[in-house]
Design an enzyme around this catalytic site. Structure first.
Site, PDB file in Angstrom:
ATOM      1  N   GLN A 135       0.962  -1.340  -0.068  1.00 11.96           N
ATOM      2  CA  GLN A 135      -0.099   0.016   0.170  1.00 11.96           C
ATOM      3  C   GLN A 135       0.770   1.393   0.088  1.00 11.96           C
ATOM      4  OE1 GLN A 135      -3.692   0.469   0.040  1.00 11.96           O
ATOM      5  NE2 GLN A 135      -3.017   2.390  -0.415  1.00 11.96           N
ATOM      6  N   CYS A 255      -5.705   4.651   2.880  1.00  9.66           N
ATOM      7  CA  CYS A 255      -5.557   3.336   2.098  1.00  9.66           C
ATOM      8  C   CYS A 255      -6.943   3.055   1.774  1.00  9.66           C
ATOM      9  CB  CYS A 255      -4.525   2.747   2.768  1.00  9.66           C
ATOM     10  SG  CYS A 255      -5.236   2.126   4.223  1.00  9.66           S
TER      11      CYS A 255
HETATM   12  N1  NVA Z   1      -4.800  -0.346   9.098  1.00 10.96           N
HETATM   13  C1  NVA Z   1      -5.742  -1.141   8.426  1.00 10.96           C
HETATM   14  C2  NVA Z   1      -5.300  -1.180   6.974  1.00 10.96           C
HETATM   15  C3  NVA Z   1      -6.592  -1.652   6.367  1.00 10.96           C
HETATM   16  C4  NVA Z   1      -6.163  -1.847   4.861  1.00 10.96           C
HETATM   17  C5  NVA Z   1      -5.914  -2.477   9.081  1.00 10.96           C
HETATM   18  O1  NVA Z   1      -4.852  -3.078   9.480  1.00 10.96           O
HETATM   19  O2  NVA Z   1      -7.054  -2.771   9.098  1.00 10.96           O
HETATM   20  N1   CP Z   2      -6.061  -0.955   1.405  1.00  9.53           N
HETATM   21  C1   CP Z   2      -6.415  -2.107   1.577  1.00  9.53           C
HETATM   22  O1   CP Z   2      -5.492  -3.111   1.670  1.00  9.53           O
HETATM   23  O2   CP Z   2      -7.605  -2.573   1.190  1.00  9.53           O
HETATM   24  P1   CP Z   2      -8.149  -4.132   1.485  1.00  9.53           P
HETATM   25  O3   CP Z   2      -8.147  -4.430   3.086  1.00  9.53           O
HETATM   26  O4   CP Z   2      -9.376  -3.972   0.919  1.00  9.53           O
HETATM   27  O5   CP Z   2      -7.324  -5.202   1.047  1.00  9.53           O
END
Ligand code: NVA
Ligand code: CP
Length: 299
Positions: A135, A255
């Site tokens: 990401q 993200c």
């Molecule tokens: N910090 C978030 C990012 C999701 C793409 C998580 O780990 O849930």
């Molecule tokens: N940003 C990201 O990694 O999205 P997902 O959790 O949908 O894969």
């Protein structure tokens, strides 16, 4: 040159290679838009292990490898033998006999490292509790499309201290940009002796003169203290007032998935400065370059 490369963390990859991947991601995107298709991964297979939910990572890796001529196989850990206790080590050895690459989204970072150590194919980190390098490489691609070379620019990170902020910290040292982090003191990351990373208790100070303002969900997958995090972070929301302290032409980055009206208001995420859907799209292009680099196919 090693036979193949793992892509586990940005701080473990040489800047020349990070730049090589970005350069190719730009080319790959251009070619796709022109309708030019190349299939360097014909007959190659990618195993995708998911211990956690995903929309972008899952779809962009699968579409990405298909467009390059290869195929993806989804391994949902709960319905595979991993979910019944088969070891990560045995899984890595078995998958290495079938597929050419493994992408894994796991809770423990050590699981991804173990897959790489015990298997004999490249392993790509598709997010762990510790980091999310695919990401952040994508976000650098997106930043540079909008703002030019990231070196020397100011990126503000406001919100939780998590896998995303860790990968941004790795990237700041490699790409030499200034990362201004603002989190509640209780969540402050350990910043030791960095010329590029600075902590600001006040979000307004962090975003001052920033070229990009960046945040993420306050409650990550696997976080057990959701209510505590929400209380602590209540004054760290990205809203119009906070954005007004950044440069007038600063971009807003996230993200996704976003928790609207929590870490960011609708007005900001849907506003003119927001590039969040460019970031989502660019996962496709960036990860194609990452897969090709892992297989030593970039020159
Ligand atoms: N910090 C978030 C990012 C999701 C793409 C998580 O780990 O849930
Ligand atoms: N940003 C990201 O990694 O999205 P997902 O959790 O949908 O894969």
């Amino acid at each position: 040159m090693s036979e193949y490369n793992h892509f586990i963390d940005i701080d473990k990859v040489d800047i020349k290679d990070l730049r090589l991947m970005l350069k190719h991601a730009v080319e790959i995107k251009k070619n796709l838009k022109k309708g030019k298709h190349i299939e360097p991964l014909k007959h190659k297979h990618l195993a995708m292990i998911f211990e956690k939910s995903s929309t972008r990572t899952r779809v962009s890796f699968e579409v990405g490898i298909n467009q390059l001529g290869g195929k993806a196989i989804l391994i949902d850990s709960s319905s595979s033998q991993l979910g019944r206790g088969e070891t990560v080590s045995d899984t890595a050895k078995v998958l290495s006999r079938y597929v050419d690459m493994i992408m894994a989204r796991t809770y423990k970072h050590d699981t991804v490292i173990l897959l790489a150590e015990k298997g004999s194919v490249p392993v790509i980190n598709g997010l762990t509790d510790y980091s999310h390098p695919c990401q952040v490489m994508t976000d650098i691609l997106t930043f540079e499309e909008h703002k030019g070379n990231i070196e020397g620019k100011i990126i503000a990170w406001v919100g939780d201290s998590n896998n995303m902020s860790n990968s941004w910290m790795h990237a700041a040292e490699k790409f030499k940009f200034f990362l201004h982090i603002s989190t509640p003191e209780e969540l402050a990351p350990n910043i030791s002796n960095s010329d590029y990373i600075k902590f600001f208790p006040d979000p307004k100070e962090a975003v001052k003169d920033a070229d990009a303002v960046n945040t993420d969900t306050w409650v990550s997958m696997g976080d057990e203290n959701a209510e505590y995090k929400r209380e602590l972070l209540a004054s760290f929301q990205i809203n119009d007032e906070l954005m007004s302290h950044a440069k007038g032409d600063a971009i807003f980055m996230h993200c996704l998935p976003a928790h609207r009206e929590e870490e960011v208001t609708d007005a900001v995420i849907d506003g003119e400065q927001s590039v969040v859907f460019d970031e989502a799209e660019n996962r496709l292009h960036m990860q194609k370059a990452i897969m090709l680099w892992c297989l030593n196919l970039l020159k």
